[in-house]
Design a protein around this motif. Sequence first.
Motif, mmCIF file in Angstrom:
data_model
loop_
_atom_site.group_PDB
_atom_site.id
_atom_site.type_symbol
_atom_site.label_atom_id
_atom_site.label_comp_id
_atom_site.label_asym_id
_atom_site.label_seq_id
_atom_site.Cartn_x
_atom_site.Cartn_y
_atom_site.Cartn_z
ATOM 1 N N VAL A 86 -2.941 -2.980 -9.589
ATOM 2 C CA VAL A 86 -3.763 -2.170 -8.694
ATOM 3 C C VAL A 86 -5.070 -2.910 -8.420
ATOM 4 C CG1 VAL A 86 -4.987 0.019 -8.408
ATOM 5 C CG2 VAL A 86 -2.738 -0.015 -9.535
ATOM 6 N N VAL A 141 -8.100 1.607 -5.095
ATOM 7 C CA VAL A 141 -7.623 2.990 -5.059
ATOM 8 C C VAL A 141 -8.609 3.784 -4.218
ATOM 9 C CG1 VAL A 141 -7.061 5.054 -6.400
ATOM 10 C CG2 VAL A 141 -6.745 2.807 -7.419
ATOM 11 N N ARG A 180 0.870 -1.175 0.000
ATOM 12 C CA ARG A 180 0.000 0.000 0.000
ATOM 13 C C ARG A 180 0.900 1.216 0.000
ATOM 14 N NH1 ARG A 180 -3.344 2.709 4.743
ATOM 15 N NH2 ARG A 180 -2.014 1.311 5.934
ATOM 16 N N TYR A 219 -3.801 9.818 -3.394
ATOM 17 C CA TYR A 219 -4.549 8.566 -3.327
ATOM 18 C C TYR A 219 -3.758 7.511 -2.585
ATOM 19 C CZ TYR A 219 -6.999 10.928 -7.065
ATOM 20 O OH TYR A 219 -7.700 11.857 -7.786
ATOM 21 N N ILE A 222 -4.142 6.155 -10.143
ATOM 22 C CA ILE A 222 -3.753 4.991 -10.935
ATOM 23 C C ILE A 222 -4.975 4.082 -11.020
ATOM 24 C CG2 ILE A 222 -2.125 3.096 -11.202
ATOM 25 C CD1 ILE A 222 -0.217 4.625 -9.322
ATOM 26 N N SER A 226 0.078 8.055 -3.524
ATOM 27 C CA SER A 226 0.510 8.614 -4.800
ATOM 28 C C SER A 226 -0.268 9.882 -5.100
ATOM 29 C CB SER A 226 0.272 7.587 -5.909
ATOM 30 O OG SER A 226 0.507 8.168 -7.172
ATOM 31 N N VAL A 235 -3.114 3.591 -2.721
ATOM 32 C CA VAL A 235 -3.183 2.590 -3.784
ATOM 33 C C VAL A 235 -2.770 1.241 -3.214
ATOM 34 C CG1 VAL A 235 -2.293 1.925 -6.056
ATOM 35 C CG2 VAL A 235 -2.563 4.353 -5.492
#
Length: 109
Positions: free
Chosen positions: A69, A72, A38, A81, A45, A41, A83
């Motif tokens: 992924v 998200v 985890r 975010y 994505i 970002s 991810v």
Amino acid sequence: RRFLRFGFRNPVQYHYLDEGKEVSGGCASRDLSAGGLRFYSENFIPLHTDVDVHFCFDVETMAALKGRVVWVQRLPHAESYAVGLDFSRNVSNRQSRKELQQYFQSVYP
């Protein structure tokens, strides 16, 4: 969960393709297991995107893994975010995942 997760606050470099365009970035990780990662970002994505990640999980060992992924989530009050990557299904990760398991066993006996 199939794998135990551990707090992991190391820098991560990532790379993926978005509509044929190469996207690279760096970010902070949050937790790690032998099956996934985890991280946070600034880029959104999309789900099911294949992402290559590179990070050091100890002073001497660099990991290079391929993940997909699986979730998200936009962070509250931020333009970034969280991810979730799953790299347990990619056979090219086999050796790196073994190294992660050994690392976890040495740090968390």
